[in-house]
Scaffold this active site. Structure first.
Site, short mmCIF file in Angstrom:
data_model
loop_
_atom_site.label_atom_id
_atom_site.label_comp_id
_atom_site.label_asym_id
_atom_site.label_seq_id
_atom_site.Cartn_x
_atom_site.Cartn_y
_atom_site.Cartn_z
N ASN A 63 0.88 -1.17 0.00
CA ASN A 63 0.00 0.00 0.00
C ASN A 63 0.92 1.22 0.00
O ASN A 63 1.47 1.59 1.03
CB ASN A 63 -0.89 -0.04 1.25
CG ASN A 63 -1.82 1.15 1.34
OD1 ASN A 63 -1.81 2.02 0.46
ND2 ASN A 63 -2.62 1.18 2.38
N LYS A 66 3.23 0.72 3.22
CA LYS A 66 2.81 -0.32 4.17
C LYS A 66 2.92 -1.66 3.45
O LYS A 66 2.61 -1.74 2.26
CB LYS A 66 1.36 -0.09 4.61
CG LYS A 66 1.20 1.15 5.44
CD LYS A 66 -0.18 1.18 6.08
CE LYS A 66 -0.35 2.48 6.83
NZ LYS A 66 -1.58 3.17 6.57
N ARG A 71 -2.79 -2.34 -3.17
CA ARG A 71 -3.99 -1.54 -2.94
C ARG A 71 -3.93 -0.37 -3.92
O ARG A 71 -2.96 0.39 -3.92
CB ARG A 71 -4.00 -1.02 -1.51
CG ARG A 71 -5.19 -0.15 -1.26
CD ARG A 71 -5.22 0.38 0.14
NE ARG A 71 -6.44 1.15 0.32
CZ ARG A 71 -6.61 2.03 1.28
NH1 ARG A 71 -5.65 2.25 2.15
NH2 ARG A 71 -7.74 2.68 1.38
N HIS A 108 -12.87 2.96 0.44
CA HIS A 108 -12.84 1.96 1.53
C HIS A 108 -13.56 0.67 1.12
O HIS A 108 -14.02 -0.08 1.98
CB HIS A 108 -13.55 2.49 2.81
CG HIS A 108 -12.79 3.51 3.57
ND1 HIS A 108 -13.43 4.47 4.33
CD2 HIS A 108 -11.47 3.74 3.73
CE1 HIS A 108 -12.52 5.25 4.91
NE2 HIS A 108 -11.31 4.82 4.55
N HIS A 158 -17.08 2.29 8.47
CA HIS A 158 -15.62 2.26 8.63
C HIS A 158 -15.23 3.59 9.27
O HIS A 158 -15.26 4.64 8.62
CB HIS A 158 -14.93 2.07 7.27
CG HIS A 158 -13.45 2.07 7.37
ND1 HIS A 158 -12.67 0.94 7.18
CD2 HIS A 158 -12.57 3.06 7.67
CE1 HIS A 158 -11.40 1.25 7.36
NE2 HIS A 158 -11.31 2.53 7.67
N LEU A 159 -14.87 3.54 10.56
CA LEU A 159 -14.54 4.77 11.29
C LEU A 159 -13.08 4.72 11.73
O LEU A 159 -12.74 4.09 12.73
CB LEU A 159 -15.45 4.91 12.52
CG LEU A 159 -16.96 4.80 12.27
CD1 LEU A 159 -17.74 4.86 13.58
CD2 LEU A 159 -17.44 5.89 11.32
N ASN A 176 -9.20 7.09 10.61
CA ASN A 176 -8.84 8.47 10.30
C ASN A 176 -9.72 8.98 9.18
O ASN A 176 -10.23 10.09 9.22
CB ASN A 176 -7.37 8.53 9.91
CG ASN A 176 -6.65 9.46 10.82
OD1 ASN A 176 -7.20 10.48 11.24
ND2 ASN A 176 -5.42 9.12 11.13
N GLY A 177 -9.90 8.13 8.16
CA GLY A 177 -10.95 8.38 7.16
C GLY A 177 -12.18 7.62 7.59
O GLY A 177 -12.06 6.57 8.23
N ARG A 229 -10.96 15.64 7.72
CA ARG A 229 -11.83 15.99 6.58
C ARG A 229 -13.22 16.36 7.07
O ARG A 229 -13.76 15.73 7.99
CB ARG A 229 -11.93 14.81 5.61
CG ARG A 229 -10.67 14.59 4.83
CD ARG A 229 -10.80 13.38 3.92
NE ARG A 229 -9.68 12.49 4.11
CZ ARG A 229 -9.68 11.19 3.83
NH1 ARG A 229 -10.76 10.62 3.34
NH2 ARG A 229 -8.61 10.47 4.04
N GLY A 280 -10.25 1.98 13.19
CA GLY A 280 -9.65 2.24 14.51
C GLY A 280 -10.65 2.69 15.56
O GLY A 280 -10.63 2.21 16.70
N ILE A 281 -11.54 3.61 15.20
CA ILE A 281 -12.52 4.11 16.16
C ILE A 281 -13.65 3.09 16.34
O ILE A 281 -14.03 2.75 17.46
CB ILE A 281 -13.10 5.47 15.69
CG1 ILE A 281 -11.98 6.51 15.55
CG2 ILE A 281 -14.19 5.96 16.64
CD1 ILE A 281 -12.41 7.82 14.89
N GLY A 282 -14.16 2.59 15.22
CA GLY A 282 -15.29 1.64 15.28
C GLY A 282 -14.95 0.36 16.02
O GLY A 282 -15.79 -0.21 16.72
N GLU A 289 -8.11 -5.44 5.36
CA GLU A 289 -8.06 -5.23 3.91
C GLU A 289 -6.93 -6.04 3.28
O GLU A 289 -7.08 -6.56 2.17
CB GLU A 289 -7.86 -3.74 3.62
CG GLU A 289 -9.08 -2.92 4.02
CD GLU A 289 -8.77 -1.45 4.22
OE1 GLU A 289 -8.96 -0.69 3.28
OE2 GLU A 289 -8.34 -1.08 5.32
P1 AMP Z 1 -7.39 3.93 11.60
O1 AMP Z 1 -7.30 4.98 10.53
O2 AMP Z 1 -8.38 2.85 11.26
O3 AMP Z 1 -6.06 3.39 12.05
O4 AMP Z 1 -8.02 4.65 12.89
C1 AMP Z 1 -7.38 5.72 13.51
C2 AMP Z 1 -8.35 6.34 14.50
O5 AMP Z 1 -8.79 5.35 15.44
C3 AMP Z 1 -7.72 7.47 15.33
O6 AMP Z 1 -8.64 8.54 15.46
C4 AMP Z 1 -7.50 6.80 16.68
O7 AMP Z 1 -7.52 7.72 17.73
C5 AMP Z 1 -8.72 5.91 16.74
N1 AMP Z 1 -8.57 4.89 17.79
C6 AMP Z 1 -7.70 3.86 17.84
N2 AMP Z 1 -7.83 3.21 19.03
C7 AMP Z 1 -8.80 3.85 19.72
C8 AMP Z 1 -9.40 3.67 21.01
N3 AMP Z 1 -9.01 2.69 21.83
N4 AMP Z 1 -10.38 4.52 21.39
C9 AMP Z 1 -10.78 5.52 20.57
N5 AMP Z 1 -10.25 5.75 19.35
C10 AMP Z 1 -9.27 4.92 18.93
#
Ligand code: AMP
Length: 414
Positions: A7, A14, A99, A189, A217-218, A220-221, A250, A341-343, A395
């Site tokens: 990627n 990556k 990717r 995504h 999908h929550l 960074n994007g 964004r 990451g958030i979800g 992915e």
């Molecule tokens: P990603 O782009 O999928 O790696 O997700 C990144 C996002 O996930 C960032 O905003 C991180 O702060 C958030 N994130 C990762 N771990 C946690 C957590 N334990 N609680 C809340 N947000 C998280």
């Protein structure tokens, strides 16, 4: 088959190596041999590598471009130093899966990279000027390193959404803009939405046709997809990944008229306003503090900052709004699936989004919501009409599997 998954971004690469084949796919016995990342390419780059469950290795090296970065990681992976028993030389890498962000209207599924396919990816550069050129550099670097004979496959972020109807993908702007410039919704995504929809149906033992879910999908994007009968029927990202949900930096949806207004009031060009909407907005823009949800949540806990609370509230509200809209568009769904990451990791955000969706039949089970992090599981009560799940995305696994299936001429449903 050992598949190297790449990627490539503007200053990062990556990578993973996954051992898989048709039997392993069937038995879910794919094996992740290593994963890592090269960051800050162009200067003194930082390379991280994790082999199996061993501790992470970290190095620095002057790496001027993606080609040098790929050369460095492959040399390391195939050396004794890496400790990957399955890979003793470059010949033990049997294929490369890339990717690729934008496949335009041409690429509705993953494709073996021929000169013609590479040309097709180049033809999509004007649709994704920030992403496709880097993906192409990754493909060219792998061709140089391994030779043209090594099979390479492109897996497109847009492909899963090829099933959107005209009604869902057309913007209500003069039709000739679509004809002349291919201005429409593409969605992104796709590999992530497709993967979690596939895992959802595996968990519930459903057929593809029985899969009616909204995937969120929550990370960074952020994006949402409405999936009916296993196919994407609508999605929140649009012509570019800027539309839709509130993201780290964004804005997601805005009134298009504010672009000119901000330009005039702030003395910026249209391009600068677009950059502002891409890089200084979203959670960062509202909170004025960070694009990182973890930082915002700890700030909220410690100081109860008003703007941080507002950023999180707007984030959850927008996601809830899309769930409601997609329920209407797809005539109801069986579940909402959280990933990214958030979800995957934040019970508080999942609760914030589901708050007030009881009318739709969604009732979170508080205990399951709190306890289900970074793993698959149901987080709604058993009697919820609309269920909720957490399913970590993968992915790279789907890219590895598509690579194998493309090479062997097996169907790879998008
Ligand atoms: P990603 O782009 O999928 O790696 O997700 C990144 C996002 O996930 C960032 O905003 C991180 O702060 C958030 N994130 C990762 N771990 C946690 C957590 N334990 N609680 C809340 N947000 C998280």
């Amino acid at each position: 088959m050992n598949v190297l998954i790449l990627n490539s971004g503007s200053s990062s690469l990556k990578f993973q190596v996954i051992a898989t084949d048709l039997d392993r796919i069937k038995q879910h016995k794919d094996d992740r041999l290593c994963k890592g990342e090269v960051e800050r390419i162009g200067g003194e780059a930082i390379v991280t590598l994790q082999v199996g469950k061993q501790p992470r290795q970290k190095f620095t090296a002057p790496l001027r471009d993606i080609s040098a970065a790929l050369d460095f990681i492959v040399r390391h992976i195939v050396s004794d130093q890496s400790g990957i028993a399955e890979i003793q030389g470059a010949a033990d890498i049997h294929a490369v899966g890339h990717r690729v962000v934008h496949g335009g209207e041409r690429f509705t599924e993953s494709a073996i990279i021929t000169d013609d396919v590479l040309q097709g990816i180049e033809d999509c550069i004007d649709l994704a000027p920030l992403h496709n050129p880097n993906n192409i550099k990754g493909i060219q670097a792998a061709r140089e390193l391994f030779g043209k004979a090594l099979p390479q496959v492109a897996v497109f972020d847009t492909a899963f959404h090829h099933s959107l109807s005209e009604m869902a993908y057309l913007y209500a702007v003069p039709y000739h803009l679509y004809r002349r410039h291919r201005i429409r919704r593409y969605g992104f995504h796709g590999t992530s939405h497709r993967y979690v929809a596939y895992r959802y149906r595996a968990l519930r033992r459903l057929s593809r046709e029985q899969t009616h879910v909204i995937t969120l999908h929550l990370g960074n994007g952020c994006s949402a997809a409405a999936i009916r009968g296993g196919a994407s029927v609508d999605t929140s990202m649009g012509m570019t990944p800027l539309e839709g949900l509130v993201m780290g930096t964004r804005s997601g949806d805005v009134d298009p008229a504010i672009v000119n207004l901000i330009a005039i009031k702030e003395g910026l060009s249209a391009q600068e306003v677009e950059t502002l909407l891409n890089t200084q907005s979203g959670l960062l823009g509202i909170s004025g503090l960070s694009n990182d949800m973890r930082i915002l949540q700890s700030e909220l806990k410690e100081h109860d900052d008003r703007r941080v609370r507002l950023a999180i509230d707007v984030f959850c509200y927008r996601a809830r709004k899309y769930i409601g809209a997609f329920l209407a568009c797809m005539g109801g769904a069986d579940a909402v699936v959280f990933t990214g990451g958030i979800g995957e990791n934040s019970p508080a955000i999942r609760a914030g989004i589901c708050e007030g969706l009881q009318w739709a039949g969604l009732q979170l089970d508080d205990k399951h919501n709190q306890e289900t992090n970074a793993r698959e599981g149901k987080i709604s009560t058993d009697d919820s009409r609309l269920q909720a799940y957490v399913i970590p995305t993968d992915e790279e696994l789907l890219i590895a599997r598509d690579t194998v299936r493309c090479i062997l001429g097996e169907p790879h449903p998008s």
